[in-house]
Design a protein around this motif. Sequence first.
Motif, PDB file in Angstrom:
ATOM      1  N   ILE A 185      -8.566   6.911 -20.918  1.00 34.53           N
ATOM      2  CA  ILE A 185      -8.087   7.818 -19.753  1.00 34.53           C
ATOM      3  C   ILE A 185      -8.849   7.501 -18.682  1.00 34.53           C
ATOM      4  O   ILE A 185      -8.542   7.334 -17.380  1.00 34.53           O
ATOM      5  CB  ILE A 185      -8.331   9.222 -20.351  1.00 34.53           C
ATOM      6  N   GLY A 186     -10.176   7.224 -18.586  1.00 34.42           N
ATOM      7  CA  GLY A 186     -11.090   6.877 -17.661  1.00 34.42           C
ATOM      8  C   GLY A 186     -10.569   5.517 -16.854  1.00 34.42           C
ATOM      9  O   GLY A 186     -10.467   5.423 -15.766  1.00 34.42           O
ATOM     10  N   GLY A 187     -10.284   4.595 -17.682  1.00 32.04           N
ATOM     11  CA  GLY A 187      -9.729   3.421 -17.128  1.00 32.04           C
ATOM     12  C   GLY A 187      -8.800   3.387 -16.270  1.00 32.04           C
ATOM     13  O   GLY A 187      -8.442   2.905 -15.235  1.00 32.04           O
ATOM     14  N   PHE A 188      -7.514   4.083 -16.906  1.00 37.10           N
ATOM     15  CA  PHE A 188      -6.205   4.332 -16.307  1.00 37.10           C
ATOM     16  C   PHE A 188      -6.628   5.173 -14.789  1.00 37.10           C
ATOM     17  O   PHE A 188      -5.902   4.793 -13.974  1.00 37.10           O
ATOM     18  CB  PHE A 188      -5.307   5.245 -17.307  1.00 37.10           C
ATOM     19  N   VAL A 189      -7.174   6.187 -14.953  1.00 38.97           N
ATOM     20  CA  VAL A 189      -7.661   7.177 -13.791  1.00 38.97           C
ATOM     21  C   VAL A 189      -8.109   6.220 -12.585  1.00 38.97           C
ATOM     22  O   VAL A 189      -7.524   6.247 -11.520  1.00 38.97           O
ATOM     23  CB  VAL A 189      -8.075   8.423 -13.989  1.00 38.97           C
ATOM     24  N   ARG A 190      -8.926   5.609 -13.089  1.00 38.07           N
ATOM     25  CA  ARG A 190      -9.901   4.538 -12.231  1.00 38.07           C
ATOM     26  C   ARG A 190      -8.752   3.555 -11.490  1.00 38.07           C
ATOM     27  O   ARG A 190      -9.000   3.318 -10.408  1.00 38.07           O
ATOM     28  CB  ARG A 190     -11.019   4.020 -12.522  1.00 38.07           C
ATOM     29  N   ALA A 191      -7.869   3.005 -12.223  1.00 40.44           N
ATOM     30  CA  ALA A 191      -6.972   2.011 -11.811  1.00 40.44           C
ATOM     31  C   ALA A 191      -6.009   2.625 -10.911  1.00 40.44           C
ATOM     32  O   ALA A 191      -5.648   1.895  -9.815  1.00 40.44           O
ATOM     33  CB  ALA A 191      -6.277   1.394 -13.117  1.00 40.44           C
ATOM     34  N   VAL A 192      -5.592   3.929 -11.127  1.00 45.10           N
ATOM     35  CA  VAL A 192      -4.554   4.548 -10.122  1.00 45.10           C
ATOM     36  C   VAL A 192      -5.483   4.593  -8.649  1.00 45.10           C
ATOM     37  O   VAL A 192      -4.900   4.384  -7.577  1.00 45.10           O
ATOM     38  CB  VAL A 192      -3.993   5.761 -10.454  1.00 45.10           C
ATOM     39  N   GLY A 193      -6.626   5.074  -8.551  1.00 45.86           N
ATOM     40  CA  GLY A 193      -7.370   5.100  -7.452  1.00 45.86           C
ATOM     41  C   GLY A 193      -7.734   3.648  -6.881  1.00 45.86           C
ATOM     42  O   GLY A 193      -7.557   3.664  -5.680  1.00 45.86           O
ATOM     43  N   GLU A 194      -8.051   2.666  -7.792  1.00 42.63           N
ATOM     44  CA  GLU A 194      -8.096   1.629  -7.053  1.00 42.63           C
ATOM     45  C   GLU A 194      -6.949   0.850  -6.371  1.00 42.63           C
ATOM     46  O   GLU A 194      -7.047   0.224  -5.253  1.00 42.63           O
ATOM     47  CB  GLU A 194      -8.533   0.631  -8.184  1.00 42.63           C
ATOM     48  N   VAL A 195      -5.695   1.216  -7.093  1.00 45.28           N
ATOM     49  CA  VAL A 195      -4.580   0.623  -6.513  1.00 45.28           C
ATOM     50  C   VAL A 195      -4.217   1.352  -5.037  1.00 45.28           C
ATOM     51  O   VAL A 195      -3.775   0.858  -4.169  1.00 45.28           O
ATOM     52  CB  VAL A 195      -3.261   0.841  -7.361  1.00 45.28           C
ATOM     53  N   ALA A 196      -4.276   2.904  -5.007  1.00 44.55           N
ATOM     54  CA  ALA A 196      -4.392   3.263  -3.691  1.00 44.55           C
ATOM     55  C   ALA A 196      -5.118   2.999  -2.789  1.00 44.55           C
ATOM     56  O   ALA A 196      -4.829   2.826  -1.485  1.00 44.55           O
ATOM     57  CB  ALA A 196      -4.451   4.881  -3.933  1.00 44.55           C
ATOM     58  N   ARG A 197      -6.505   2.812  -3.069  1.00 42.74           N
ATOM     59  CA  ARG A 197      -7.443   2.294  -2.150  1.00 42.74           C
ATOM     60  C   ARG A 197      -7.022   0.914  -1.591  1.00 42.74           C
ATOM     61  O   ARG A 197      -7.001   0.596  -0.459  1.00 42.74           O
ATOM     62  CB  ARG A 197      -8.781   2.252  -2.670  1.00 42.74           C
ATOM     63  N   ALA A 198      -6.580   0.114  -2.413  1.00 41.07           N
ATOM     64  CA  ALA A 198      -6.232  -1.392  -2.210  1.00 41.07           C
ATOM     65  C   ALA A 198      -4.967  -1.249  -0.970  1.00 41.07           C
ATOM     66  O   ALA A 198      -4.871  -2.289  -0.466  1.00 41.07           O
ATOM     67  CB  ALA A 198      -5.942  -2.141  -3.143  1.00 41.07           C
ATOM     68  N   LYS A 199      -4.203  -0.433  -1.306  1.00 44.40           N
ATOM     69  CA  LYS A 199      -2.994  -0.142  -0.638  1.00 44.40           C
ATOM     70  C   LYS A 199      -3.331   0.363   0.632  1.00 44.40           C
ATOM     71  O   LYS A 199      -2.522   0.591   1.679  1.00 44.40           O
ATOM     72  CB  LYS A 199      -1.828   0.553  -1.323  1.00 44.40           C
ATOM     73  N   GLY A 200      -4.521   0.891   0.794  1.00 49.83           N
ATOM     74  CA  GLY A 200      -4.764   1.672   2.186  1.00 49.83           C
ATOM     75  C   GLY A 200      -4.356   2.797   2.381  1.00 49.83           C
ATOM     76  O   GLY A 200      -4.303   3.310   3.638  1.00 49.83           O
ATOM     77  N   LEU A 201      -4.085   3.932   1.531  1.00 49.71           N
ATOM     78  CA  LEU A 201      -3.463   4.963   1.423  1.00 49.71           C
ATOM     79  C   LEU A 201      -4.343   6.105   1.200  1.00 49.71           C
ATOM     80  O   LEU A 201      -3.859   7.162   1.688  1.00 49.71           O
ATOM     81  CB  LEU A 201      -2.445   4.784   0.162  1.00 49.71           C
ATOM     82  N   VAL A 202      -5.795   5.818   1.041  1.00 45.99           N
ATOM     83  CA  VAL A 202      -6.520   7.177   0.884  1.00 45.99           C
ATOM     84  C   VAL A 202      -6.459   8.030   2.297  1.00 45.99           C
ATOM     85  O   VAL A 202      -6.338   9.186   2.300  1.00 45.99           O
ATOM     86  CB  VAL A 202      -8.079   6.839   0.755  1.00 45.99           C
ATOM     87  N   GLU A 203      -6.478   7.336   3.749  1.00 46.02           N
ATOM     88  CA  GLU A 203      -6.215   7.981   4.561  1.00 46.02           C
ATOM     89  C   GLU A 203      -5.318   6.925   5.315  1.00 46.02           C
ATOM     90  O   GLU A 203      -5.343   5.991   5.679  1.00 46.02           O
ATOM     91  CB  GLU A 203      -7.575   8.023   5.579  1.00 46.02           C
TER      92      GLU A 203
END
Length: 127
Positions: A71-89
């Motif tokens: 669970i922790g690994g999957f949730v962290r991966a989702v966040g990593e992808v969003a950050r890598a795509k420049g989507l946080v802001e």
Amino acid sequence: MPIDATKPYDDENIFAKILRGEIPSTKVYEDDWAYAFEDINPQAEIHTLVIPKGRYVSWDDFSAKASDEEIGGFVRAVGEVARAKGLVEPGYRLLANIGGHGHQEVPHLHVHIFGGHPLGPMLVKRT
């Protein structure tokens, strides 16, 4: 066609085949817990799917049966992808469809990451 998220995992679903390398995909991210790839029918400027590497039908199945580490690994991966795509802001949307009413079409847990432009309201209110 929406699926029944209470059915057993089907090893022949399209995402299982992608994980096994039987069907090509445009990889965005991969680690021990998750695999992310571009949606072949994007519904937004950015539309990336993130799937766990484990055999989980839905979010319900995953949250009930996956280990804390998965669970922790999957949730962290989702966040990593969003950050890598420049989507946080300026922001993005996560969506996980579960079962028939949620219009889940593939019986493997997957999270959609949408972004790249203003996405509008979440749902259209039914009257």
